[in-house]
Design an enzyme around this catalytic site. Structure first.
Site, PDB file in Angstrom:
ATOM      1  N   ASP A 118       0.897  -1.584  -0.022  1.00  0.00           N
ATOM      2  CA  ASP A 118      -0.077   0.088   0.131  1.00  0.00           C
ATOM      3  C   ASP A 118       1.463   1.116  -0.316  1.00  0.00           C
ATOM      4  OD1 ASP A 118      -1.793   2.001   0.975  1.00  0.00           O
ATOM      5  OD2 ASP A 118      -2.831   0.969   1.271  1.00  0.00           O
ATOM      6  N   LYS A 122      -0.714   9.609   1.082  1.00  0.00           N
ATOM      7  CA  LYS A 122      -1.281  11.363   1.649  1.00  0.00           C
ATOM      8  C   LYS A 122       0.153  11.059   2.941  1.00  0.00           C
ATOM      9  CE  LYS A 122      -5.978  11.355   1.597  1.00  0.00           C
ATOM     10  NZ  LYS A 122      -7.346  10.602   1.847  1.00  0.00           N
ATOM     11  N   GLU A 192      -0.201 -11.359  -8.521  1.00  0.00           N
ATOM     12  CA  GLU A 192      -1.334 -11.446  -9.319  1.00  0.00           C
ATOM     13  C   GLU A 192      -1.605 -10.142  -9.471  1.00  0.00           C
ATOM     14  OE1 GLU A 192      -1.954 -14.376  -5.755  1.00  0.00           O
ATOM     15  OE2 GLU A 192      -1.067 -12.548  -5.910  1.00  0.00           O
TER      16      GLU A 192
END
Length: 212
Positions: A118, A122, A192
């Site tokens: 991830d 921000k 994936e």
């Protein structure tokens, strides 16, 4: 995308203790005993549905692989993937990377993989990025001297941030690829997400850094 809740996941993990380590803190410093050999230990943080860790285990049978995945409804798919390839050199851990030093002793791991983590774009979420310096400190603790971290991502901002973070931490950059698939690396096992992004024509970035 949020994973769909699977109420049977807890039971499934317990049914597959030959693959899943339910109490990984007890394995700290003992992973080679768990694998019953002295082979190198490679850790993937954020193993997703397991295509990478299972594929690597099949390609490199003389290496022990550990896949760490926080989301229980996702790690059950990893179990199925490991079963599918039939490799015995894989263990899975359903835990948070923030606590990685609770599961591994100093100098116990040879290589760490961060695949499509991830990006937390921000600024206020910077501390959550897996290449933030507090995570690097933990990686340095569990990695052997000269151990490596391999990062793959489709996110250019995360890649650039990570290169700076690695350099500021004192790591040695051994490889920086701005278009991994152009290299046609036969050893590259695609995740994936990697297959999905590459099919859309997105560049895949990879870097390898060494902790001295």
């Amino acid at each position: 995308m949020r994973a769909r809740h699977k109420p049977w996941a807890d039971d499934y993990l317990k049914e597959n203790v030959s693959i899943v380590e339910l109490n990984p803190t007890e394995n700290k410093g003992k992973w080679k005993q768990i694998f019953t050999n002295d082979n190198p230990i490679h850790l993937e943080i954020g193993s997703g549905k397991g295509q990478f860790v299972s594929g690597m285990a099949k390609q490199f049978p003389s290496i022990n692989f550990i896949g760490m995945e926080l989301v229980k409804s996702i790690i059950v798919s990893t179990i199925d993937k490991v079963k599918e390839v039939g490799c015995k050199n894989v263990r899975l851990v359903n835990e948070n990377a923030e606590k990685v030093t609770e599961f591994f002793e100093e100098d116990e791991v040879d290589t760490i993989y961060l695949n499509f983590s991830d990006p937390w774009p921000k600024n206020r979420h910077e501390k959550r990025r897996l290449t933030y310096h507090t995570f690097l400190e933990q990686y340095q603790t569990i990695l052997k001297k000269g151990g490596k971290l391999v990062l793959k991502t489709d996110n250019q901002q995360l890649f650039e941030y990570s290169l700076v973070s690695f350099s500021q931490f004192g790591c040695t950059l051994e490889e920086v690829s701005l278009d991994l698939h152009a290299l046609n690396d036969p050893t590259n096992i695609k995740t994936e997400y990697e297959e999905k992004f590459a099919a859309k024509g997105q560049q895949i970035y990879r870097c390898v850094c060494r902790f001295d």
